[in-house]
Enzyme design. Structure first.
Site, short mmCIF file in Angstrom:
data_model
loop_
_atom_site.label_atom_id
_atom_site.label_comp_id
_atom_site.label_asym_id
_atom_site.label_seq_id
_atom_site.Cartn_x
_atom_site.Cartn_y
_atom_site.Cartn_z
CB SER A 125 42.62 35.48 42.71
OG SER A 125 43.95 35.90 42.79
CE1 TYR A 150 40.46 41.05 44.09
CE2 TYR A 150 42.63 40.05 44.40
CZ TYR A 150 41.46 40.19 43.66
OH TYR A 150 41.30 39.46 42.51
CE LYS A 154 38.25 38.17 43.24
NZ LYS A 154 37.05 38.23 42.42
P1 NAD Z 1 38.43 44.93 35.95
O1 NAD Z 1 38.45 45.92 37.06
O2 NAD Z 1 38.97 45.33 34.64
O3 NAD Z 1 36.94 44.38 35.74
C1 NAD Z 1 36.02 44.29 36.80
C2 NAD Z 1 34.76 44.99 36.35
O4 NAD Z 1 33.79 44.92 37.40
C3 NAD Z 1 34.97 46.48 36.04
O5 NAD Z 1 34.45 46.75 34.76
C4 NAD Z 1 34.19 47.20 37.14
O6 NAD Z 1 33.65 48.42 36.69
C5 NAD Z 1 33.14 46.17 37.49
N1 NAD Z 1 32.61 46.27 38.86
C6 NAD Z 1 33.30 46.39 40.03
N2 NAD Z 1 32.46 46.45 41.06
C7 NAD Z 1 31.20 46.36 40.55
C8 NAD Z 1 29.90 46.38 41.13
N3 NAD Z 1 29.71 46.52 42.44
N4 NAD Z 1 28.84 46.26 40.31
C9 NAD Z 1 29.01 46.15 38.98
N5 NAD Z 1 30.20 46.14 38.37
C10 NAD Z 1 31.30 46.24 39.16
O7 NAD Z 1 39.18 43.62 36.49
P2 NAD Z 1 39.60 42.31 35.70
O8 NAD Z 1 41.08 42.25 35.70
O9 NAD Z 1 38.85 42.18 34.44
O10 NAD Z 1 39.12 41.22 36.75
C11 NAD Z 1 37.88 40.55 36.63
C12 NAD Z 1 37.70 39.64 37.82
O11 NAD Z 1 38.79 38.72 37.87
C13 NAD Z 1 37.71 40.37 39.16
O12 NAD Z 1 36.78 39.74 40.01
C14 NAD Z 1 39.11 40.15 39.67
O13 NAD Z 1 39.18 40.18 41.07
C15 NAD Z 1 39.40 38.77 39.14
N6 NAD Z 1 40.84 38.49 39.00
C16 NAD Z 1 41.62 39.35 38.28
C17 NAD Z 1 42.97 39.11 38.16
C18 NAD Z 1 43.87 40.10 37.44
O14 NAD Z 1 45.07 40.11 37.71
N7 NAD Z 1 43.37 40.91 36.52
C19 NAD Z 1 43.54 37.98 38.74
C20 NAD Z 1 42.71 37.11 39.45
C21 NAD Z 1 41.35 37.38 39.56
C1 WQD Z 2 54.08 40.45 39.48
C2 WQD Z 2 55.55 40.52 39.84
C3 WQD Z 2 56.02 42.05 41.66
C4 WQD Z 2 54.91 45.70 39.54
C5 WQD Z 2 48.54 40.49 41.81
C6 WQD Z 2 47.55 40.22 42.90
C7 WQD Z 2 46.86 38.91 42.66
C8 WQD Z 2 46.27 38.84 41.26
C9 WQD Z 2 47.25 39.25 40.21
C10 WQD Z 2 43.99 39.43 41.32
C11 WQD Z 2 55.81 40.56 41.36
C12 WQD Z 2 56.66 42.52 40.38
C13 WQD Z 2 55.15 44.39 39.87
C14 WQD Z 2 56.01 46.60 39.42
C15 WQD Z 2 57.50 44.78 39.95
N1 WQD Z 2 45.17 39.72 41.09
N2 WQD Z 2 56.42 43.94 40.07
N3 WQD Z 2 57.26 46.10 39.62
O1 WQD Z 2 51.55 40.49 42.76
O2 WQD Z 2 51.63 38.35 41.37
O3 WQD Z 2 49.50 39.44 41.79
O4 WQD Z 2 47.86 40.50 40.55
O5 WQD Z 2 43.54 38.47 41.85
O6 WQD Z 2 45.89 38.78 43.63
O7 WQD Z 2 48.25 40.16 44.14
O8 WQD Z 2 51.06 40.53 40.25
O9 WQD Z 2 51.65 42.04 38.40
O10 WQD Z 2 51.47 42.98 40.74
O11 WQD Z 2 53.39 41.49 40.18
O12 WQD Z 2 58.64 44.38 40.11
O13 WQD Z 2 55.85 47.79 39.16
O14 WQD Z 2 56.09 41.76 39.35
O15 WQD Z 2 56.84 42.29 42.76
O16 WQD Z 2 57.00 39.83 41.59
P1 WQD Z 2 51.03 39.70 41.64
P2 WQD Z 2 51.84 41.85 39.86
#
Ligand code: NAD
Ligand code: WQD
Length: 340
Positions: A125, A150, A154
């Protein structure tokens, strides 16, 4: 290739399954369904045009459960999405996040190496950069202080994977640092399905637009950005899914360690997102300005050129497709997967 997809029922995993099959790969999903719904996998199979996706309801901390899956299947690589991802919750429950994300990944890696599967793509991330030292962020930008457990999971797991690859060069490790994934499959059949109040901007906007929430709170308008609201690098989830297919080719080439930003390279503010959403979808999104959210940074967008030159990957979709597809999914599924 035959791919183990952990967390494959989730938001990014479900979209990636479609791109994997489109590229001629096959997949087996393990997911404990802690943050997902099996309906997603049913719909993925419908879109792909197969009867079902092989699925095991297994927790990655469950060594015996994992062993059973590896005994039944031969995997060429693992795409490791499984993990908890709610930033605020991780502050309240740090142990649960370290146990699930770090404990689970350590168990998964041990079972993988025991079965001779040493190819992995890890969902990292942009959060690992902390408050970034440079904008746009390149992969050479030093990692920063994370503001929540969190983010630390990562950052620490990246280190674990780098150290393992260094000690045993048979491992091929691709760390994909996702920026802000949004959007949905253009069919509107699968999308982001958050539990409870959404933490992230786009699902909050779509829930306001569909009438489930009254108004969007914009967290701060006094940042040092063009309109004072936070700027982020939003990436269409289908593009993000495609980055995994490109990363598999790198594993096949035995890339060793590869670290890549996955974003578009463009920054949009919160108000940009709201305005484009309203214009493209012709639907209202009431909002009001609220105080800053703890831990937020002003600006975060990347330079994605390394992924283009080394993986042959580049985002195809822009902001208009992102807001269109997010809305298409929400409009067709106001209650997410809970309706089925
Ligand atoms: P999500 O929660 O939709 O998907 C994650 C999945 O993992 C879920 O289906 C959950 O049930 C499963 N899971 C969690 N813990 C588990 C465990 N112990 N064993 C088996 N399954 C488990 O999230 P997503 O948005 O699809 O994210 C996928 C990956 O990408 C995550 O690792 C997340 O941290 C990373 N990521 C997401 C974002 C984002 O903003 N969505 C950004 C950066 C990184
Ligand atoms: C985006 C912008 C908020 C909600 C997070 C995690 C990051 C990654 C992605 C997993 C910011 C603003 C948001 C709301 C708002 N996840 N906002 N009102 O914070 O960039 O990243 O998700 O790895 O680790 O920190 O994403 O979508 O929460 O926010 O104004 O109700 O929207 O302040 O500027 P962020 P976000």
């Amino acid at each position: 290739m035959n791919i183990l997809v952990t967390g494959g029922a989730g938001f990014i995993g479900s979209h990636t399954l479609i791109e994997l099959y489109a590229a001629g790969h096959t997949a087996v999903v393990i997911d404990n369904l802690s943050n997902s719904n099996p309906v997603a996998l049913k719909r993925v199979a419908e879109i792909i045009g197969i009867k079902n996706i092989p699925f095991y309801k297994v927790d990655i901390r469950d060594r015996e459960g994992l062993e059973k899956v590896f005994e039944e299947h031969q995997f060429d690589a693992c795409i490791h999405f499984a993990g908890l991802k709610a930033v605020g919750e991780s502050v309240e429950k740090p142990w649960e996040y370290y146990d699930n994300n770090i404990g689970g990944t350590l168990t998964l890696l041990d079972v993988m190496r025991k079965h001779g599967c040493k190819n992995i793509i890890f969902s990292s991330s942009a959060t690992v950069y902390g408050d970034p030292a440079e904008i746009p962020i390149t992969e050479n930008c030093p990692k920063g202080q994370c503001t929540n457990p969190y983010g630390w999971t990562k950052s620490m797991l990246e280190q674990v994977l780098m150290d393992m690859q260094k000690a045993d060069p048979e491992w091929n490790v691709v760390l994909l640092r996702y920026f802000n994934p949004v959007g949905a499959h253009p069919s509107g059949r699968i999308g982001e399905n958050p539990n409870g109040i959404p933490n992230n901007l786009m699902p909050y906007i779509t829930q306001v637009a569909v009438g489930k929430r009254k108004e969007l709170g914009v967290f701060g308008n006094d940042y040092d950005t063009p309109d004072g609201t936070g700027v982020r690098d939003y990436i269409h989830v289908v593009d993000l899914a495609d980055a995994h297919v490109c990363a598999l080719k790198a594993l096949e080439r035995k890339c060793g360690l590869g670290i890549f930003n996955v974003g578009t390279g463009h920054g949009y503010s919160v108000l940009d997102m709201v305005k484009v959403f309203i214009r493209v979808n012709r639907v209202d999104v009431p909002y009001s300005i609220k105080p800053r959210r703890a831990g937020d940074i002003a600006t975060c967008y990347c330079n994605p050129s390394k992924a283009e030159s080394e993986l042959g990957w580049k985002a195809k979709y822009g902001i208009e497709e992102m807001v269109r597809d997010s809305w298409n999914w929400q409009r067709q599924n106001p209650e997410g997967y809970n309706e089925e």
